[in-house]
Scaffold this motif. Structure first.
Motif, PDB file in Angstrom:
ATOM      1  N   LEU A   1       0.836  -1.206   0.000  1.00 60.40           N
ATOM      2  CA  LEU A   1       0.000   0.000   0.000  1.00 60.40           C
ATOM      3  C   LEU A   1       0.870   1.255   0.000  1.00 60.40           C
ATOM      4  O   LEU A   1       0.673   2.161  -0.813  1.00 60.40           O
ATOM      5  N   VAL A   2       1.883   1.301   0.882  1.00 56.94           N
ATOM      6  CA  VAL A   2       2.677   2.542   0.954  1.00 56.94           C
ATOM      7  C   VAL A   2       3.465   2.756  -0.345  1.00 56.94           C
ATOM      8  O   VAL A   2       3.606   3.883  -0.805  1.00 56.94           O
ATOM      9  N   GLU A   3       3.902   1.682  -0.947  1.00 61.54           N
ATOM     10  CA  GLU A   3       4.594   1.808  -2.239  1.00 61.54           C
ATOM     11  C   GLU A   3       3.635   2.408  -3.287  1.00 61.54           C
ATOM     12  O   GLU A   3       3.981   3.334  -4.019  1.00 61.54           O
ATOM     13  N   GLY A   4       2.411   1.879  -3.327  1.00 65.95           N
ATOM     14  CA  GLY A   4       1.414   2.389  -4.280  1.00 65.95           C
ATOM     15  C   GLY A   4       1.077   3.851  -4.005  1.00 65.95           C
ATOM     16  O   GLY A   4       0.954   4.661  -4.930  1.00 65.95           O
ATOM     17  N   VAL A   5       0.971   4.194  -2.745  1.00 63.83           N
ATOM     18  CA  VAL A   5       0.600   5.566  -2.363  1.00 63.83           C
ATOM     19  C   VAL A   5       1.691   6.555  -2.781  1.00 63.83           C
ATOM     20  O   VAL A   5       1.406   7.642  -3.298  1.00 63.83           O
ATOM     21  N   ILE A   6       2.941   6.182  -2.580  1.00 62.35           N
ATOM     22  CA  ILE A   6       4.044   7.086  -2.959  1.00 62.35           C
ATOM     23  C   ILE A   6       4.062   7.261  -4.484  1.00 62.35           C
ATOM     24  O   ILE A   6       4.240   8.366  -4.993  1.00 62.35           O
ATOM     25  N   SER A   7       3.814   6.177  -5.215  1.00 59.86           N
ATOM     26  CA  SER A   7       3.729   6.305  -6.685  1.00 59.86           C
ATOM     27  C   SER A   7       2.605   7.258  -7.059  1.00 59.86           C
ATOM     28  O   SER A   7       2.776   8.126  -7.928  1.00 59.86           O
ATOM     29  N   ALA A   8       1.448   7.091  -6.405  1.00 63.57           N
ATOM     30  CA  ALA A   8       0.295   7.941  -6.739  1.00 63.57           C
ATOM     31  C   ALA A   8       0.584   9.407  -6.414  1.00 63.57           C
ATOM     32  O   ALA A   8       0.186  10.304  -7.145  1.00 63.57           O
ATOM     33  N   ALA A   9       1.304   9.632  -5.296  1.00 67.68           N
ATOM     34  CA  ALA A   9       1.569  11.011  -4.852  1.00 67.68           C
ATOM     35  C   ALA A   9       2.475  11.756  -5.825  1.00 67.68           C
ATOM     36  O   ALA A   9       2.445  12.985  -5.890  1.00 67.68           O
ATOM     37  N   THR A  10       3.269  11.011  -6.560  1.00 67.67           N
ATOM     38  CA  THR A  10       4.271  11.663  -7.412  1.00 67.67           C
ATOM     39  C   THR A  10       3.964  11.525  -8.913  1.00 67.67           C
ATOM     40  O   THR A  10       4.672  12.098  -9.734  1.00 67.67           O
ATOM     41  N   ALA A  11       2.905  10.775  -9.260  1.00 69.83           N
ATOM     42  CA  ALA A  11       2.593  10.589 -10.690  1.00 69.83           C
ATOM     43  C   ALA A  11       1.654  11.698 -11.167  1.00 69.83           C
ATOM     44  O   ALA A  11       0.642  11.980 -10.512  1.00 69.83           O
ATOM     45  N   GLU A  12       1.983  12.305 -12.295  1.00 71.12           N
ATOM     46  CA  GLU A  12       1.144  13.364 -12.877  1.00 71.12           C
ATOM     47  C   GLU A  12      -0.274  12.855 -13.128  1.00 71.12           C
ATOM     48  O   GLU A  12      -1.269  13.519 -12.839  1.00 71.12           O
ATOM     49  N   ILE A  13      -0.328  11.612 -13.641  1.00 69.31           N
ATOM     50  CA  ILE A  13      -1.615  11.041 -14.045  1.00 69.31           C
ATOM     51  C   ILE A  13      -2.581  10.883 -12.861  1.00 69.31           C
ATOM     52  O   ILE A  13      -3.802  10.841 -13.040  1.00 69.31           O
ATOM     53  N   ALA A  14      -2.008  10.828 -11.651  1.00 69.69           N
ATOM     54  CA  ALA A  14      -2.850  10.555 -10.469  1.00 69.69           C
ATOM     55  C   ALA A  14      -3.523  11.807  -9.910  1.00 69.69           C
ATOM     56  O   ALA A  14      -4.305  11.718  -8.962  1.00 69.69           O
ATOM     57  N   LYS A  15      -3.256  12.974 -10.520  1.00 64.28           N
ATOM     58  CA  LYS A  15      -3.898  14.212 -10.043  1.00 64.28           C
ATOM     59  C   LYS A  15      -5.412  14.102 -10.211  1.00 64.28           C
ATOM     60  O   LYS A  15      -5.887  13.780 -11.307  1.00 64.28           O
ATOM     61  N   GLY A  16      -6.137  14.344  -9.137  1.00 62.94           N
ATOM     62  CA  GLY A  16      -7.606  14.319  -9.208  1.00 62.94           C
ATOM     63  C   GLY A  16      -8.183  12.923  -9.329  1.00 62.94           C
ATOM     64  O   GLY A  16      -9.379  12.772  -9.581  1.00 62.94           O
ATOM     65  N   ARG A  17      -7.344  11.885  -9.173  1.00 60.70           N
ATOM     66  CA  ARG A  17      -7.800  10.503  -9.348  1.00 60.70           C
ATOM     67  C   ARG A  17      -7.989   9.809  -8.003  1.00 60.70           C
ATOM     68  O   ARG A  17      -7.391  10.178  -7.000  1.00 60.70           O
ATOM     69  N   THR A  18      -8.775   8.733  -8.037  1.00 59.72           N
ATOM     70  CA  THR A  18      -9.025   7.895  -6.862  1.00 59.72           C
ATOM     71  C   THR A  18      -8.489   6.503  -7.166  1.00 59.72           C
ATOM     72  O   THR A  18      -8.642   6.022  -8.295  1.00 59.72           O
ATOM     73  N   TYR A  19      -7.850   5.875  -6.164  1.00 61.79           N
ATOM     74  CA  TYR A  19      -7.252   4.545  -6.406  1.00 61.79           C
ATOM     75  C   TYR A  19      -7.603   3.537  -5.330  1.00 61.79           C
ATOM     76  O   TYR A  19      -7.554   3.841  -4.127  1.00 61.79           O
ATOM     77  N   PHE A  20      -7.919   2.330  -5.784  1.00 61.15           N
ATOM     78  CA  PHE A  20      -7.947   1.152  -4.927  1.00 61.15           C
ATOM     79  C   PHE A  20      -6.592   0.461  -5.081  1.00 61.15           C
ATOM     80  O   PHE A  20      -6.025   0.455  -6.189  1.00 61.15           O
ATOM     81  N   PHE A  21      -6.105  -0.140  -4.005  1.00 58.28           N
ATOM     82  CA  PHE A  21      -4.913  -1.005  -4.066  1.00 58.28           C
ATOM     83  C   PHE A  21      -5.282  -2.303  -3.359  1.00 58.28           C
ATOM     84  O   PHE A  21      -5.780  -2.260  -2.218  1.00 58.28           O
ATOM     85  N   CYS A  22      -5.033  -3.442  -3.998  1.00 64.35           N
ATOM     86  CA  CYS A  22      -5.406  -4.708  -3.343  1.00 64.35           C
ATOM     87  C   CYS A  22      -4.746  -5.892  -4.049  1.00 64.35           C
ATOM     88  O   CYS A  22      -4.187  -5.747  -5.133  1.00 64.35           O
ATOM     89  N   TYR A  23      -4.830  -7.043  -3.394  1.00 62.15           N
ATOM     90  CA  TYR A  23      -4.501  -8.295  -4.068  1.00 62.15           C
ATOM     91  C   TYR A  23      -5.613  -8.601  -5.055  1.00 62.15           C
ATOM     92  O   TYR A  23      -6.769  -8.247  -4.811  1.00 62.15           O
ATOM     93  N   ASP A  24      -5.275  -9.312  -6.136  1.00 62.76           N
ATOM     94  CA  ASP A  24      -6.307  -9.678  -7.116  1.00 62.76           C
ATOM     95  C   ASP A  24      -7.324 -10.630  -6.518  1.00 62.76           C
ATOM     96  O   ASP A  24      -8.510 -10.533  -6.786  1.00 62.76           O
ATOM     97  N   GLU A  25      -6.813 -11.566  -5.688  1.00 61.12           N
ATOM     98  CA  GLU A  25      -7.724 -12.592  -5.174  1.00 61.12           C
ATOM     99  C   GLU A  25      -8.228 -12.213  -3.779  1.00 61.12           C
ATOM    100  O   GLU A  25      -7.432 -12.026  -2.849  1.00 61.12           O
TER     101      GLU A  25
END
Ligand SMILES: NC(=O)c1ccc[n+]([C@@H]2O[C@H](COP(=O)([O-])OP(=O)(O)OC[C@H]3O[C@@H](n4cnc5c(N)ncnc54)[C@H](OP(=O)(O)O)[C@@H]3O)[C@@H](O)[C@H]2O)c1
Length: 338
Positions: free
Chosen positions: A204-228
Motif C-alpha cells: 500500500l505505501v509503495e502504491g501511495v508514494i507512486s500515486a503522490a508523485t505521478a502526474e496522471i494521479a492528479k484528481g484521481r481515486t485509487y484502490f490497491f489490493c490483491y487480485d484474489e
C-alpha cells in the motif's frame, strides 16, 4: 522531496513514514500531545502538534509552507460517538485542505479515504473506482463526504486513496485475528464476509508514494489490493498455515466457532454498551456492525496497475507469514504475549 504526514503515529502512517525516510524524503509528522512515537524513527522526523479538533497552530502553517506533498492519514476508524467520524474524517480533511491550498508549494494533497466510502460490492467480482459510492456506516459516509469535498476543489491537486482491509506488522485490527489463532480460536459468521479484498501495508505505501508523485494521479481515486479476495475463513486458514510453517513446527489445535448474524448483533450491542460505560472502543460495536453484516467487500485495482504499475511484492500467504514473523520477533524482543 519533503512531506507532511498526518496520522504518522498510526499503523499505516508509521509504515509510510519509514518508507519515505528510507527513500530519502524529509518528513514532518503531526502528532497529538499524547501520541505514542514508539513505531517511528523519531530522531529522523520533525514533529508538529496537531489535533484535528483544535485550532491549527502556527507551527503547522509553517510546516505546510515548506513541504511538497501532504499525506493526510489522520482519521478515526472506530468510535462510539458517531459525530467523531464526521468531525475528524470530514471536517478535519476540509480544514487541512483549506490550509494546504493557501500554499502554492504543495504539489499534491493525498487523502486516505477507505473502501468503506465506496461500500460493499454486490458481487464477488468486486467494484472499481467508478462505482457509485454506497457507504453502509458513519465511517464510510464521513470519508465519502471528504471525497466529495475534494472533488469540487482545484486550488491544490489531490489524490484519493481507498484502502481495503490493510494488514501487516503492528496492525491492531488484523493483529487480533493472529492473536486469536495463537490462543487456539478462530471464528466465522454464517453467511457473511465471504470475500474480502486485502492489501499488505508495504505494498500500500509503495502504491501511495507512486500515486503522490505521478502526474496522471492528479484528481484521481485509487484502490490497491490483491487480485484474489479471501473469505474470513480463508484469512484464518492462511494465518493457521503461517503458524504451522513456523520454526517451532507445533501443530496447533484451533477451535472453530461459527456465530450467526443475530449473535454478532447481540455481541455488538453488548460490547457497545460496555465500551460506553467503561470508556473504551471495542472492535465490534454497533457502528462497526454494518461492516460484518456484508457478503462481499471486494474491489478491483486495474486502474492502479495500469496507471501506477502497482503490483504486490509477495503472495498473500507470504505477506501473512512475514506479518506473523514480525509479531513473533516482537514477542521475543519484549518477552510479551503475541
Ligand atoms: N487500517 C486499515 O485497514 C485502513 C483501511 C482503509 C482506510 N484506512 C485509513 O487510513 C488511515 C490510517 O489508518 P490506520 O489504520 O493507520 O489508523 P490508526 O492506526 O488508527 O491511526 C490513526 C492516526 O490518526 C491520528 N488521529 C486520530 N484522531 C486524531 C485527531 N483527532 N487529531 C489528529 N490526529 C488524529 C492518530 O493519532 P494518535 O496516535 O495520537 O492516536 C493516528 O496517528 C485512516 O484515515 C483510515 O481511515 C485504514
Amino acid at each position: 522531496m519533503k512531506a507532511l504526514v498526518t496520522g504518522a503515529t498510526g499503523f499505516v502512517g508509521s509504515h509510510l513514514v519509514r518508507r519515505l525516510i528510507a527513500d530519502g524524503w524529509r518528513v514532518v509528522a503531526t502528532k497529538r500531545r499524547r501520541s505514542s512515537l514508539e513505531h517511528l524513527p523519531a530522531s529522523q522526523i520533525d514533529f508538529v502538534e496537531w489535533d484535528v479538533s483544535s485550532e491549527p497552530s502556527e507551527e503547522l502553517e509553517k510546516a505546510l509552507a515548506e513541504v511538497d506533498i501532504v499525506f493526510h492519514l489522520a482519521g478515526v476508524i472506530k468510535s462510539l460517538n458517531k459525530d467523531d467520524f464526521y468531525r475528524i474524517n470530514f471536517e478535519g480533511t476540509r480544514l487541512l485542505y483549506g490550509m494546504a491550498s493557501k500554499h502554492g508549494n504543495i504539489k499534491r494533497f493525498v487523502f486516505f479515504s477507505s473502501q468503506a466510502a465506496a461500500g460493499p460490492s454486490p458481487t464477488v467480482e468486486g467494484i472499481d473506482e467508478s462505482a457509485p459510492c454506497k457507504p453502509v456506516c458513519h465511517y464510510g459516509r464521513s470519508k465519502m463526504l471528504a471525497e466529495i469535498f475534494l472533488a469540487a476543489k482545484e486550488a491544490c491537486p489531490f489524490t484519493i486513496i481507498r484502502p481495503p482491509v490493510v494488514f501487516g506488522e503492528k496492525d491492531p485490527a488484523t493483529g487480533e485475528l493472529f492473536r486469536a489463532v495463537a490462543k487456539g480460536w478462530r471464528f466465522r459468521i454464517a453467511g457473511f464476509l465471504k470475500a474480502i479484498s486485502l492489501v499488505y501495508v508495504e505494498d500500500l505505501v509503495e502504491g501511495v508514494i507512486s500515486a503522490a508523485t505521478a502526474e496522471i494521479a492528479k484528481g484521481r481515486t485509487y484502490f490497491f489490493c490483491y487480485d484474489e479476495p479471501v473469505s474470513l475463513d480463508g484469512f484464518f486458514d492462511l494465518i493457521e498455515d503461517a503458524f504451522d510453517g513456523m520454526a517451532d513446527g507445533k501443530k496447533r489445535l484451533v477451535r472453530r466457532l461459527t456465530v450467526t448474524a443475530a449473535e454478532v448483533k447481540f455481541f455488538a450491542a453488548l460490547a457497545h454498551l460496555f465500551g460506553s460505560v467503561f470508556g473504551f472502543v471495542p472492535s465490534l460495536n454497533l457502528y462497526k456492525l454494518p461492516h460484518f453484516a456484508q457478503r462481499f467487500w471486494t474491489i478491483r485495482c486495474d486502474r492502479a496497475k495500469r496507471e501506477l504499475n502497482f503490483k504486490p511484492s509477495f503472495s498473500i500467504a507470504e505477506s501473512i507469514r512475514r506479518t506473523l514473523q514480525s509479531y513473533l520477533d516482537f514477542k521475543k524482543r519484549t518477552n510479551s504475549s503475541l
